[in-house]
Write an enzyme that holds these catalytic residues in place. Structure first.
Site, PDB file in Angstrom:
ATOM      1  N   GLU A  95      50.930   3.981   0.453  1.00  0.00           N
ATOM      2  CA  GLU A  95      49.703   4.160  -0.230  1.00  0.00           C
ATOM      3  C   GLU A  95      48.843   2.773  -0.936  1.00  0.00           C
ATOM      4  O   GLU A  95      48.806   2.977  -2.070  1.00  0.00           O
ATOM      5  CB  GLU A  95      50.044   5.069  -1.412  1.00  0.00           C
ATOM      6  CG  GLU A  95      50.255   6.485  -0.769  1.00  0.00           C
ATOM      7  CD  GLU A  95      50.819   7.288  -1.804  1.00  0.00           C
ATOM      8  OE1 GLU A  95      50.352   8.798  -1.871  1.00  0.00           O
ATOM      9  OE2 GLU A  95      51.553   7.081  -2.824  1.00  0.00           O
TER      10      GLU A  95
HETATM   11  N1  IFG Z   1      53.704   9.921  -1.903  1.00  0.00           N
HETATM   12  C1  IFG Z   1      53.986   8.964  -2.544  1.00  0.00           C
HETATM   13  C2  IFG Z   1      55.235   8.790  -3.671  1.00  0.00           C
HETATM   14  C3  IFG Z   1      55.236  10.090  -4.564  1.00  0.00           C
HETATM   15  C4  IFG Z   1      55.381  11.067  -3.703  1.00  0.00           C
HETATM   16  C5  IFG Z   1      55.645  12.519  -4.418  1.00  0.00           C
HETATM   17  C6  IFG Z   1      55.589   8.580  -0.522  1.00  0.00           C
HETATM   18  C7  IFG Z   1      56.045   7.195   0.472  1.00  0.00           C
HETATM   19  C8  IFG Z   1      54.028  11.158  -2.664  1.00  0.00           C
HETATM   20  N2  IFG Z   1      54.553   7.968  -1.379  1.00  0.00           N
HETATM   21  O1  IFG Z   1      55.683   9.561  -0.640  1.00  0.00           O
HETATM   22  O2  IFG Z   1      55.250   7.921  -4.511  1.00  0.00           O
HETATM   23  O3  IFG Z   1      54.162  10.073  -5.167  1.00  0.00           O
HETATM   24  O4  IFG Z   1      55.631  13.480  -3.334  1.00  0.00           O
END
Ligand code: IFG
Length: 504
Positions: free
Chosen positions: A314
């Site tokens: 992200e």
């Molecule tokens: N995606 C984000 C996490 C967390 C997650 C919550 C990943 C690799 C959603 N990154 O999962 O930091 O916020 O479900």
């Protein structure tokens, strides 16, 4: 244990999770632990002795028996032996024989003995898990078990950045996942809301970056001594710790601590919300890589395991070419400190060398970038968001958790095949599975318990058991039999309506 006349085959079998490769009952045979029982461990092996002491540490409080542990051979009592195991058990498997006179676990390593101990625990009454003395009898049904894992990587992740959990809570998490033969603990140590590990060369990371958490609470961090102690505790449960320093995004806490990490040279304000993708360290600045070198150098020295997880997820503010350049400058730093990189699958955009691992957190079985990486030789750990993310709500009524990947009930967590889930991904590219618990909505022990149980055992079974044992009806029956144990252990599990909890 003689099968009742009217019992169908599966109800007469002991309920073991994860399902062993082979379990053969010895009808009419029962082993009984008593005040004279002793634990005998492989002569000359301190590691086997440690497993014996671990087992005695579980059995003594609930039985009240002395259960002396000593190195030596025996054909009576509990025997943990590193000889005589069929080589098929490999590095983590075991053979378990329960007869009238002895419980014998044979393995080629202490890790295999430890795995056999987890199975033996589940053969004993649930009350064996109690912390205070309970009435017996302490019987285990006669069986022969031959067992070994499908995948070498069977992980659980605890996000201690969104909400901080003190060492005692992490140790409890370790003890619980060890009961299901999980062998990797991924600690998500840094994120926008908090930096959770002391770095001596960068004291502001914890002095300024650890002071809060989601919701504005007081946050916290692990001193290096506390982290070493967590790593040692995990190792005593044959669990390898994989620490994650998430980069270049999810870095607001570091940007609060060190102004020079910010592209504009101005420190950020602490963040206590749950948005993602808004932060990044300055990609082109040498100060960033000096910082990373300091951090990963100290982390590598504190981490006996082979992996450092560098995050990579992200980085929504970073143009792709800059992101790739960043990853390509970051990976040599990991290698310089003698570790192998693990990262969320986005970092495969940098087409890293084949020795690094990718952790896939997608939800769509079509993942061409993952297949392309596998063709380049990268191995993958599967954490599909809509199957393994323990922070997903079970259903629309469930108070805790998020729902971006959809609702994940127990059957969703269980009914998939890591070896065939991603279209076109060769089965031998899969190193294993990992169940992440993100803690945006998880503030305390009860929250951990309700999200992790009963879904973590499903992921643990996918990581350990052969595909041939995969069967929802069998699993849901064996899972129901875990509930009396969780009640004794004080695990506040979610009583999913998919499981017949009262038919145990
Ligand atoms: N995606 C984000 C996490 C967390 C997650 C919550 C990943 C690799 C959603 N990154 O999962 O930091 O916020 O479900």
């Amino acid at each position: 244990m003689a099968a009742p006349a009217d019992a169908t085959p599966e109800t007469s079998l002991p309920h073991i999770v994860p399902a062993p490769v082979e379990l053969t009952p010895r009808p009419g045979t029962t082993f009984t632990l008593d005040a004279d029982t002793a634990v005998h461990t492989h002569p000359g092996s301190p590691e086997a002795l440690e497993v014996g002491e671990y087992l005695a540490g579980i059995l003594r409080p609930s039985t009240g028996y002395p259960l002396p542990v000593a190195q030596g051979e025996s054909d009576r009592g509990v025997v943990l032996s590193l000889s005589g195991a069929d080589p098929v058990v490999g590095a983590e498997g075991y053979r378990l024989d329960v007869t009238e006179d002895a419980v014998t676990i044979r393995a080629t390593t202490a890790a295999g003995l430890f795995a056999g101990v987890q199975t033996f625990r589940q053969l004993l009454p649930a009350a064996i898990e109690a912390a205070d003395e309970q009435p017996g009898p302490w019987t285990a049904p006669g069986v022969t078990v031959l067992d070994h894992p499908r995948y070498p990587h069977r992980g659980a992740m605890l996000d201690v950045a969104r909400h901080f959990f003190p060492p005692a809570e992490v140790k409890r998490f370790i003890d619980l996942i060890a009961g299901y033969k999980i062998n990797h603990l991924h600690l998500h140590l840094t994120d926008d809301q908090g930096w959770r590990l002391e770095i001596k060369s960068r004291p502001e990371l914890t002095a300024r970056g650890s002071l809060t958490q989601v919701g504005g609470g007081e946050g916290g961090f692990y001193t290096q001594e506390e982290y070493r102690d967590l790593v040692a505790h995990a190792a005593s449960r044959h669990i390898t710790v994989i620490p994650e320093i998430d980069l270049p995004g999810h870095t607001n806490a570091a940007l609060v601590a060190y102004p020079e990490l910010n592209a504009d040279g101005v420190a950020k304000e602490p963040y206590t919300g749950i948005e993602v993708g808004f932060s990044s360290v300055a990609i082109g600045s040498d100060a960033t890589y000096e910082f990373i070198d300091d951090v990963l150098g100290e982390l590598a020295a504190l981490t006996p395991g082979p992996y450092l997880h560098i995050g990579g997820d992200e980085a929504l503010k970073t143009p792709e070419d800059e992101y790739v350049a960043f990853i390509r400058r970051l990976l040599p730093i990991v290698a310089k400190h003698g570790k192998t990189a693990l990262g969320w699958h986005e970092y495969l955009k940098a087409e890293p060398a084949p020795d690094v691992l990718a952790q896939w957190w997608g939800t769509d079985p079509k993942a061409p970038e993952l297949v392309a990486a596998a063709e380049r030789g990268n191995k993958v750990v599967l954490s599909p968001g809509n199957r393994s993310y323990l922070d997903m709500k079970y259903d629309e009524h469930f108070a805790l958790g998020l729902k971006w990947a959809g609702y994940v009930e127990v059957r969703d967590a269980y009914d998939w095949d890591p070896g065939a889930y991603v279209e076109g991904l060769p089965a031998d590219a899969v190193l294993g599975v990992e169940a992440p618990l993100w803690t945006e909505t998880v503030e305390r022990r009860e929250h951990i318990d309700r999200l992790v149980f009963p879904r973590l055992p499903a992921i643990a079974e996918l990581g350990w058991s052969p595909r041939t044992t995969h069967d929802w009806e069998s699993f849901r029956g064996r899972l129901a039999a875990q509930a009396p144990r969780w009640k004794v252990q004080g695990v506040d599990f979610h009583p999913s309506p998919q499981i017949a909890w009262d038919e145990v």
